[in-house]
Enzyme design. Structure first.
Site, short mmCIF file in Angstrom:
data_model
loop_
_atom_site.label_atom_id
_atom_site.label_comp_id
_atom_site.label_asym_id
_atom_site.label_seq_id
_atom_site.Cartn_x
_atom_site.Cartn_y
_atom_site.Cartn_z
N LYS A 35 0.83 -1.22 0.00
CA LYS A 35 0.00 0.00 0.00
C LYS A 35 0.86 1.26 0.00
O LYS A 35 0.64 2.18 -0.79
CB LYS A 35 -0.91 0.03 1.24
CG LYS A 35 -1.95 -1.06 1.25
CD LYS A 35 -2.85 -0.95 2.46
CE LYS A 35 -2.14 -1.12 3.78
NZ LYS A 35 -1.53 -2.44 3.98
N THR A 36 1.83 1.27 0.88
CA THR A 36 2.67 2.46 0.97
C THR A 36 3.48 2.63 -0.31
O THR A 36 3.67 3.74 -0.81
CB THR A 36 3.58 2.39 2.22
OG1 THR A 36 2.73 2.21 3.36
CG2 THR A 36 4.38 3.66 2.39
N ASP A 220 -2.05 7.80 3.79
CA ASP A 220 -1.63 6.45 4.17
C ASP A 220 -2.29 6.11 5.51
O ASP A 220 -2.67 7.00 6.26
CB ASP A 220 -0.09 6.42 4.32
CG ASP A 220 0.47 4.99 4.22
OD1 ASP A 220 -0.33 4.05 4.04
OD2 ASP A 220 1.70 4.83 4.32
N GLU A 221 -2.40 4.84 5.82
CA GLU A 221 -2.97 4.38 7.10
C GLU A 221 -4.33 5.04 7.35
O GLU A 221 -4.60 5.54 8.44
CB GLU A 221 -2.00 4.71 8.27
CG GLU A 221 -0.57 4.22 8.07
CD GLU A 221 -0.37 2.75 8.40
OE1 GLU A 221 -1.37 2.06 8.73
OE2 GLU A 221 0.77 2.29 8.30
N GLN A 251 -5.71 -3.32 10.66
CA GLN A 251 -4.61 -2.66 11.37
C GLN A 251 -5.07 -1.37 12.05
O GLN A 251 -4.25 -0.50 12.34
CB GLN A 251 -3.46 -2.36 10.40
CG GLN A 251 -2.81 -3.62 9.85
CD GLN A 251 -1.58 -3.29 9.03
OE1 GLN A 251 -0.58 -2.82 9.56
NE2 GLN A 251 -1.66 -3.52 7.74
N ARG A 606 5.02 -7.33 10.97
CA ARG A 606 6.23 -6.52 10.74
C ARG A 606 7.40 -7.40 10.31
O ARG A 606 8.41 -6.92 9.80
CB ARG A 606 6.67 -5.76 12.02
CG ARG A 606 5.71 -4.73 12.60
CD ARG A 606 5.20 -3.78 11.58
NE ARG A 606 3.91 -4.22 11.08
CZ ARG A 606 3.38 -3.80 9.93
NH1 ARG A 606 4.00 -2.93 9.18
NH2 ARG A 606 2.20 -4.24 9.53
N1 LIG Z 1 5.30 -5.47 -6.46
C1 LIG Z 1 6.23 -5.64 -5.53
N2 LIG Z 1 7.33 -6.35 -5.79
C2 LIG Z 1 8.29 -6.54 -4.86
N3 LIG Z 1 8.25 -6.03 -3.62
C3 LIG Z 1 7.18 -5.30 -3.28
C4 LIG Z 1 6.12 -5.06 -4.21
N4 LIG Z 1 5.19 -4.30 -3.58
C5 LIG Z 1 5.66 -4.07 -2.34
N5 LIG Z 1 6.84 -4.66 -2.14
C6 LIG Z 1 7.65 -4.66 -0.89
O1 LIG Z 1 6.86 -5.28 0.11
C7 LIG Z 1 7.08 -4.67 1.37
C8 LIG Z 1 5.77 -4.16 1.94
O2 LIG Z 1 5.32 -3.03 1.21
P1 LIG Z 1 4.61 -1.81 1.89
O3 LIG Z 1 5.36 -1.39 3.09
O4 LIG Z 1 4.33 -0.80 0.85
O5 LIG Z 1 3.27 -2.54 2.35
P2 LIG Z 1 2.05 -1.94 3.12
O6 LIG Z 1 0.83 -2.52 2.50
O7 LIG Z 1 2.13 -0.47 3.17
O8 LIG Z 1 2.24 -2.58 4.57
P3 LIG Z 1 1.63 -2.08 5.96
O9 LIG Z 1 0.20 -2.49 5.95
O10 LIG Z 1 2.39 -2.86 6.97
O11 LIG Z 1 1.82 -0.61 6.03
C9 LIG Z 1 8.08 -3.57 1.13
O12 LIG Z 1 9.36 -4.06 1.42
C10 LIG Z 1 7.92 -3.28 -0.35
O13 LIG Z 1 9.09 -2.72 -0.88
MG LIG Z 2 2.26 0.89 4.77
#
Ligand SMILES: Nc1ncnc2c1ncn2[C@@H]1O[C@H](COP(=O)(O)OP(=O)(O)OP(=O)(O)O)[C@@H](O)[C@H]1O
Ligand SMILES: [Mg+2]
Length: 724
Positions: A35-36, A220-221, A251, A606
């Site tokens: 997402k981020t 975000d969040e 979350q 995490r």
């Molecule tokens: N398409 C992709 N290919 C490879 N790695 C990815 C891809 N998308 C995300 N990632 C990696 O996966 C991990 C999680 O991504 P991110 O932090 O954006 O998730 P998130 O959904 O924001 O998580 P959270 O809910 O914990 O905030 C990061 O290390 C990111 O770089």
């Molecule tokens: Mg995130």
């Protein structure tokens, strides 16, 4: 323009989200699904592919740390400095807006921010001035009351009238507190948000200007926004409609602070043409970790429901260590970290997570003994430390003499013979004559209200502040701080304090000068004089970790602070009933318990490669020792997903007995069609009878007595009930 570099690192669903045409977009997806990453890529995409100016983008993050990371990620992708772009937390963005429009917001130019501690001090003062006894009106509860109203956008004048004398008194304190803050140009954290909201709401010209300017607002969040934050976002995007929100209902962990996960459901109603994107692939964790986390969160009833899978490796099972006590727990954890480092791992890849900040002490002692560098996020942060706050209070009083909390803090620090009685006299005089304490003190010098000794002590103080003010004029920021530290004799004062503590305080004060040097170079965004800007920064930064230079340290933080972050090796510690889930949540009913479970889910997700869970059979915390029972969350992970160093403890807990609320909201029963006594069917729990309803409309919580599954609280909107 070639934008393939943005898309190369995204999967199809992520690309779809990043390249969505301008419209409201809601991305609803589980932990680690990117997402981020999508939000960051979206900004890069808007700038590169659509030629959107970075100045017309606003991005809201949850911590200052996250906003710094996002800024640098975007700069990396685009290869451009992004200093004009508004990226920050709700608080820092609201602050920026109020600084630029302090007049329209009815604030003095050098208004000061009250942190939670300062706010409590002002509340105490309000209670005193209203002759209310703190024993009956605990300041913390008053603080909670005031903030809760502000988070809902309610000023004292818009709090619904009540016949209840207790409510009336609380309202009177709120009213008084508000007038004090207004008089002295002080604003607390909730006030930042409320005032920034009102500024746009009430000022048509400004509103139009910012609605035109911010063509794209990204957040975000999103699951952790509260009412006033969401209302502010809605105002900003009223014209463009381009709100891009990412979040995960599983979350949502700030319900206790007024965050509303319902905002997610509300979003699609407020923006009917919302494009909803779901991301289902987790890129962060091994499948062993993900399965265990999913097993825990499945026990929550109030979920929107989503799938999360990973193409990553199975990985090692989640590991469990049952410690004898908290020292054994710390010893074991540090031993494991040592092994990790010996195998070539970095310390910064390791996080120790806990429910309560007080748990960090035992780990810190062990880490110190082992000579292993570490950093604690949360707890008492740099700008919240007593000596730093003393120094800042000097600076604040020098910029604004009517900053009473600062006056009180330092009038006798270092000691200069000004006793409580003198301070009481000054405070009382100030109250009677509607003056700041500074002005009151100045008038009391040479009057008969004070002994001549008290007068001369006060005069020394007043002269000192005036001396500092005149000497720091036209100096560089770091020199201003050096001069203040020198003239106030603060360093000298703390040097006298014995042992390591005094030494640490002196070092921290010196660090403040270093921070000021760095600040001058980096942050030249707002139009404030550097000192005022630095002071605002200090108040806002106190909320999370600092931007210190990178060092290879083990990371210690509370579960709340860990949100959004990831680490190859994670220790989730203190999995004991009453500690995690927290005692309060066990007493307050199912909603709070579910929030604890989400917190557990946040903690587990995490971890990238290895997750350790630890539990101590006895624990000394807050000064007493207790035999514990293992957290129910441990029991929720199937045995086959756990590798226990010592046999996995049995989780035996009895479900909390919930008091039936006498208050049954007939209206909600009427609106939603559900009523007490109704027979209903649930896809998972089978048949049951509604025995209680709380709240309104589709977000009402209903208690159902199921024939097989027993009594459960469900949220109507998610429960998927059929009437029988
Ligand atoms: N398409 C992709 N290919 C490879 N790695 C990815 C891809 N998308 C995300 N990632 C990696 O996966 C991990 C999680 O991504 P991110 O932090 O954006 O998730 P998130 O959904 O924001 O998580 P959270 O809910 O914990 O905030 C990061 O290390 C990111 O770089
Ligand atoms: Mg995130």
């Amino acid at each position: 323009m070639d934008i393939s570099h943005i898309f190369n690192e995204l999967n199809d669903a992520q690309r779809e989200a990043v390249a969505a045409p301008p419209s409201p977009v809601l991305i609803l997806a589980g932990a680690g699904s990117g997402k981020t990453r999508v939000l960051t890529s979206r900004i890069a995409y808007l700038v590169e592919a659509h030629g959107v100016s970075p100045l017309s983008i606003m991005a809201v993050t949850f911590t200052n740390k996250a906003s710094r990371e996002m800024r640098s990620r975007i700069e990396d992708i685009l290869g451009l400095p992004m200093s004009g772009m508004w990226i920050g937390t709700f608080h820092s963005l609201a602050h920026r807006l109020l600084r630029q429009h302090y007049q329209e917001a009815n604030l003095p130019q050098a208004f000061q921010i009250l942190d939670s501690d300062d706010q409590l001090r002002m509340i105490r003062r309000s209670l005193k001035e209203l002759a209310l006894d703190e024993a009956y009106w605990p300041p913390k509860q008053v603080q909670w009351y005031i903030n809760a109203h502000k988070e809902e956008g309610r000023r004292p004048t818009s709090v619904p009238p009540s016949n209840d004398p207790q409510q009336q008194t609380l309202l009177a304190v709120y009213t008084h507190y508000e007038s004090l803050c207004q008089r002295f140009g002080l604003i607390d954290f909730s006030e930042l948000l409320l005032r920034a909201f009102e500024l746009l709401k009430n000022n048509e010209v400004l509103r139009a200007r910012y609605q035109d300017r911010f063509q794209h607002v990204l957040v975000d969040e999103f699951q952790d926004t509260n009412s006033i934050q969401y209302a502010w976002l809605r105002l900003l995007v009223q014209r463009s409609g381009n709100l891009f929100a990412v979040g995960d209902d599983d979350q949502s962990i700030y319900g206790w602070r007024g965050a509303k996960v319902e905002n997610i459901l509300q979003f699609e109603k407020d923006f009917p043409d919302t494009k909803v994107v779901r991301l289902e692939q987790n890129y962060r964790s091994t499948s062993a970790i993900l399965n265990a986390a999913n097993a825990v969160i499945e026990n929550n009833d109030t979920r929107l429901g989503k799938n999360l899978w990973t193409a990553g490796e199975e990985g090692e099972k989640v590991k469990l260590y049952t410690a004898y006590n908290e020292t054994d727990e710390a010893k074991f954890v540090i031993g494991q970290i040592q092994a990790w480092v010996d195998q070539g791992g970095a310390r910064s890849e390791v996080a120790i997570l806990y429910r309560s900040n007080a748990q960090s002490r035992t780990f810190e002692e062990r880490l110190l003994n082992a000579g292993m560098p570490y950093r604690v996020y949360g707890g008492l942060r740099f700008f919240e430390r007593a000596e730093i706050k003393d120094a800042l209070a000097y600076l604040r009083l020098c910029t604004r003499t009517d900053d009473d909390p600062s006056f009180e803090r330092i009038v006798n620090t270092p000691t200069r013979g000004i006793g409580n009685k003198t301070v009481d006299t000054v405070r009382e005089y100030a109250r009677q004559h509607q003056l700041s304490m500074w002005d009151a003190a100045s008038r009391l010098i040479g009057s008969s209200h004070l002994t001549s000794r008290a007068q001369s002590a006060l005069a020394t103080f007043v002269n000192l502040i005036q001396e500092i003010r005149s000497q720091i004029e036209d100096q560089d920021l770091f020199q201003q701080i050096e001069i203040m530290l020198d003239l106030s004799k603060l360093i000298e004062h703390f040097k006298k304090e014995k042992g390591e503590k005094g030494q640490a305080r002196v070092e921290n004060l010196q660090e403040l000068v270093t921070a000021a040097r760095g600040y001058e170079i980096d942050e030249t965004e707002d139009d404030l004089p550097p000192l005022a800007s630095f002071l605002a920064h200090a108040a806002l930064e106190a909320g999370d970790g600092q931007a210190e230079e990178w060092e290879d340290c083990v990371q210690l933080m509370s579960l709340h602070t860990a949100k959004g972050l990831e680490f190859p090796l994670v220790f989730l510690t203190g999995l004991e009933e009453g500690l995690f889930p927290h005692q309060r949540s066990l007493e307050e009913g199912s909603g709070r318990l579910e929030e604890e479970r989400r917190l557990c889910y946040v903690g587990m997700t995490r971890a990238m490669q290895q997750l350790w869970l630890t539990y101590a059979e006895s624990r000394r915390l807050y000064g007493s020792e207790k035999y514990t029972s293992p957290s129910r969350f441990l029991g929720e992970i199937p045995d086959e997903l756990i590798d226990a160093v010592r046999p996995k403890p049995k989780t035996s807990y009895s479900a909390p007995v919930r008091a039936h609320s006498a208050w049954v909201d007939d209206q909600s029963a009427h609106e939603s069609g559900v009523s007490v006594g109704m027979r209903v069917g649930h896809p998972k729990f089978g048949e049951g009878t509604v025995i209680n309803i709380e709240g309104h409309g589709e977000y009402a919580r209903i208690q159902i007595n199921f024939a097989e599954a027993g009594s459960k609280w469900l949220v109507l909107a998610y429960a998927n009930l059929t009437q029988l």
